[in-house]
Design an enzyme around this catalytic site. Sequence first.
Site, PDB file in Angstrom:
ATOM      1  N   HIS A   1       0.857  -1.194   0.000  1.00 10.43           N
ATOM      2  CA  HIS A   1       0.000   0.000   0.000  1.00 10.43           C
ATOM      3  C   HIS A   1       0.886   1.234   0.000  1.00 10.43           C
ATOM      4  O   HIS A   1       1.323   1.708   1.047  1.00 10.43           O
ATOM      5  CB  HIS A   1      -0.920  -0.039   1.233  1.00 10.43           C
ATOM      6  CG  HIS A   1      -1.928   1.079   1.294  1.00 10.43           C
ATOM      7  ND1 HIS A   1      -3.099   0.974   2.015  1.00 10.43           N
ATOM      8  CD2 HIS A   1      -1.948   2.323   0.737  1.00 10.43           C
ATOM      9  CE1 HIS A   1      -3.781   2.106   1.905  1.00 10.43           C
ATOM     10  NE2 HIS A   1      -3.091   2.938   1.136  1.00 10.43           N
TER      11      HIS A   1
ATOM     12  N   HIS B   1       1.230   4.874  -2.360  1.00  9.90           N
ATOM     13  CA  HIS B   1       0.824   5.741  -3.480  1.00  9.90           C
ATOM     14  C   HIS B   1       2.092   6.407  -3.977  1.00  9.90           C
ATOM     15  O   HIS B   1       2.733   7.152  -3.226  1.00  9.90           O
ATOM     16  CB  HIS B   1      -0.173   6.791  -3.000  1.00  9.90           C
ATOM     17  CG  HIS B   1      -1.417   6.195  -2.400  1.00  9.90           C
ATOM     18  ND1 HIS B   1      -2.571   5.998  -3.122  1.00  9.90           N
ATOM     19  CD2 HIS B   1      -1.673   5.727  -1.153  1.00  9.90           C
ATOM     20  CE1 HIS B   1      -3.483   5.444  -2.340  1.00  9.90           C
ATOM     21  NE2 HIS B   1      -2.963   5.269  -1.130  1.00  9.90           N
TER      22      HIS B   1
ATOM     23  N   HIS C   1      -9.617   1.052  -1.054  1.00  5.98           N
ATOM     24  CA  HIS C   1      -9.553   1.656   0.275  1.00  5.98           C
ATOM     25  C   HIS C   1     -10.953   1.537   0.876  1.00  5.98           C
ATOM     26  O   HIS C   1     -11.940   1.921   0.225  1.00  5.98           O
ATOM     27  CB  HIS C   1      -9.188   3.130   0.187  1.00  5.98           C
ATOM     28  CG  HIS C   1      -7.743   3.415  -0.098  1.00  5.98           C
ATOM     29  ND1 HIS C   1      -7.082   2.915  -1.177  1.00  5.98           N
ATOM     30  CD2 HIS C   1      -6.840   4.164   0.598  1.00  5.98           C
ATOM     31  CE1 HIS C   1      -5.820   3.356  -1.149  1.00  5.98           C
ATOM     32  NE2 HIS C   1      -5.641   4.102  -0.080  1.00  5.98           N
TER      33      HIS C   1
ATOM     34  N   GLU D   1     -11.189   3.296   6.212  1.00  8.07           N
ATOM     35  CA  GLU D   1     -10.176   4.218   6.741  1.00  8.07           C
ATOM     36  C   GLU D   1     -10.945   5.293   7.526  1.00  8.07           C
ATOM     37  O   GLU D   1     -10.778   5.414   8.734  1.00  8.07           O
ATOM     38  CB  GLU D   1      -9.363   4.842   5.598  1.00  8.07           C
ATOM     39  CG  GLU D   1      -8.270   5.805   6.073  1.00  8.07           C
ATOM     40  CD  GLU D   1      -7.521   6.485   4.916  1.00  8.07           C
ATOM     41  OE1 GLU D   1      -8.047   6.523   3.784  1.00  8.07           O
ATOM     42  OE2 GLU D   1      -6.395   6.979   5.166  1.00  8.07           O
TER      43      GLU D   1
ATOM     44  N   ASP E   1       1.802   3.945   2.839  1.00  7.80           N
ATOM     45  CA  ASP E   1       0.740   4.789   2.263  1.00  7.80           C
ATOM     46  C   ASP E   1       1.327   5.964   1.466  1.00  7.80           C
ATOM     47  O   ASP E   1       1.450   5.859   0.248  1.00  7.80           O
ATOM     48  CB  ASP E   1      -0.209   5.268   3.365  1.00  7.80           C
ATOM     49  CG  ASP E   1      -1.615   5.577   2.864  1.00  7.80           C
ATOM     50  OD1 ASP E   1      -1.892   5.363   1.685  1.00  7.80           O
ATOM     51  OD2 ASP E   1      -2.445   6.036   3.682  1.00  7.80           O
ATOM     52  N   ASP E   2       1.643   7.057   2.145  1.00  9.25           N
ATOM     53  CA  ASP E   2       2.202   8.248   1.493  1.00  9.25           C
ATOM     54  C   ASP E   2       3.407   8.707   2.312  1.00  9.25           C
ATOM     55  O   ASP E   2       3.321   9.690   3.068  1.00  9.25           O
ATOM     56  CB  ASP E   2       1.137   9.357   1.460  1.00  9.25           C
ATOM     57  CG  ASP E   2      -0.095   8.923   0.681  1.00  9.25           C
ATOM     58  OD1 ASP E   2      -0.037   8.892  -0.558  1.00  9.25           O
ATOM     59  OD2 ASP E   2      -1.094   8.561   1.329  1.00  9.25           O
TER      60      ASP E   2
END
Length: 338
Positions: free
Chosen positions: A17, A19, A197, A200, A278-279
Site C-alpha cells: 500500500h 501511493h 480503500h 479508513e 501509504d504516502d
Amino acid sequence: MTDIDAFIAGLPKAELHLHIEGSLEPELMFALAKRNGIAIPYASVEDVRTAYAFSNLQGFLDIYYAGADVLRTREDFHDLATAYFDRAAADGVLHAEIMFDPQTHTARGIAFETVIEGLLSACAQAETEHGLTSRLILCFLRHLSEAEALETLAQAEPWLDRIAAVGLDSSEVGHPPEKFARVFATARDKGLKLVAHAGEEGPPAYVYEALDILQVDRIDHGNRSLEDMTLTDRLAREDMPLTVCPLSNLKLCVIDQMEDHPIDRMLDLGLHATINSDDPAYFGGYVADNYRAVATARGLTRVQLVTLARNSFTGSFLPPEAVAAHLERIDAYVAAQP
Ligand code: HPA
Ligand code: ZN
C-alpha cells in the site's frame, strides 16, 4: 540502532500500500518545479514540511493533489519512482505493489502514457539494480464519477498486461464502493486483481460493499472493520489481506496516538494484517519506520513482526513459487539471528 530496529531493517518484506505520488519528497518537489519552470506555493523544504499537518483525509488530499502538479514528464515519473525504490530497498523491501492515480495527471493534460511509461522504466531499473520486483495498481479517484473511471480504464488498455490490479482511493466518506460496481466488474473481466480503500474513515458498511459488490482481493486500511465483529470474523475466515498504514493512521487522525494502534488486536483476531507506508513523504516515514513505530508503541514481539512480514508476501499478487521463496528468505533470516 536498537536490536529491534536492526531486526526490522533486515527483515525481508513486501510493501502493498504505497501511493507513488505520496512518495514525492519536498526536496524532489523543489527540484522538479525548477526543472519544469513551475512556481510552487512554498518558500523552502521546511515550509513544505510545516504544511504537512492534517486533521483528516481531505486536508491531506488537498495538499497531496497540489504537490503532484510538479510531475510533468516521463522522466519526472521515472525519478519519482526511482527515489521510492532506492528508499524501499534500503528498508528491506523485496517486492512493492505501487498505486498510481492517473486521473490526477490526465486532468492536468499529462498523457496516461507519460505517467505509466515513466513508472514502468523505474520498475525495470529497480529490478536490475536492487533485485526489487514490483507491480502497478491503477487507482480510480472515488470523488470522480464511475464514467470517468471507465474512461481511465479504457485509456489503460494498451498497458493492461503490465498492470496487476485496479484500486479505489481519494475521499472515502460519501463515495461508497458501490458507486464503482461496473468499472470493477469490467476490470475483473479483464483479468485484473482488485483492491479498494475501505474503512479508513468510512463505516464497516463500506468494507462489506468492497467485499460483496466489488469482490476485492485486498482491503486497503480496513481499520473500522474492528467496529463489527461479524465482519472481522468474516475477514479472518476469508483470509482477506488488510494493508494497514500506522503512520498514516496517526497523521490523518484515524488514531489519537500510536499507543492506540490496533495492529496487535488485528493479529489476535486472526486478521491478515500487513504494514505499509501509504504516502511516506507526507506521513513521516517509509515502511521500516512504520514497523518501528508500531513495534515500539505496542511492544510487538519478533514473532508478531515476522507474522506481519510473512503476511505481506502471502497477501501480494506474486505467483505462489515467488511467495514461497520469499517466505524461505524470512525463515533463513530469522534462523540466522543471534
Ligand atoms: N486514503 C485515500 N486516498 C488516498 C490515500 C489514503 O490514505 N493516500 C493517497 N490517496
Ligand atoms: Zn492509501
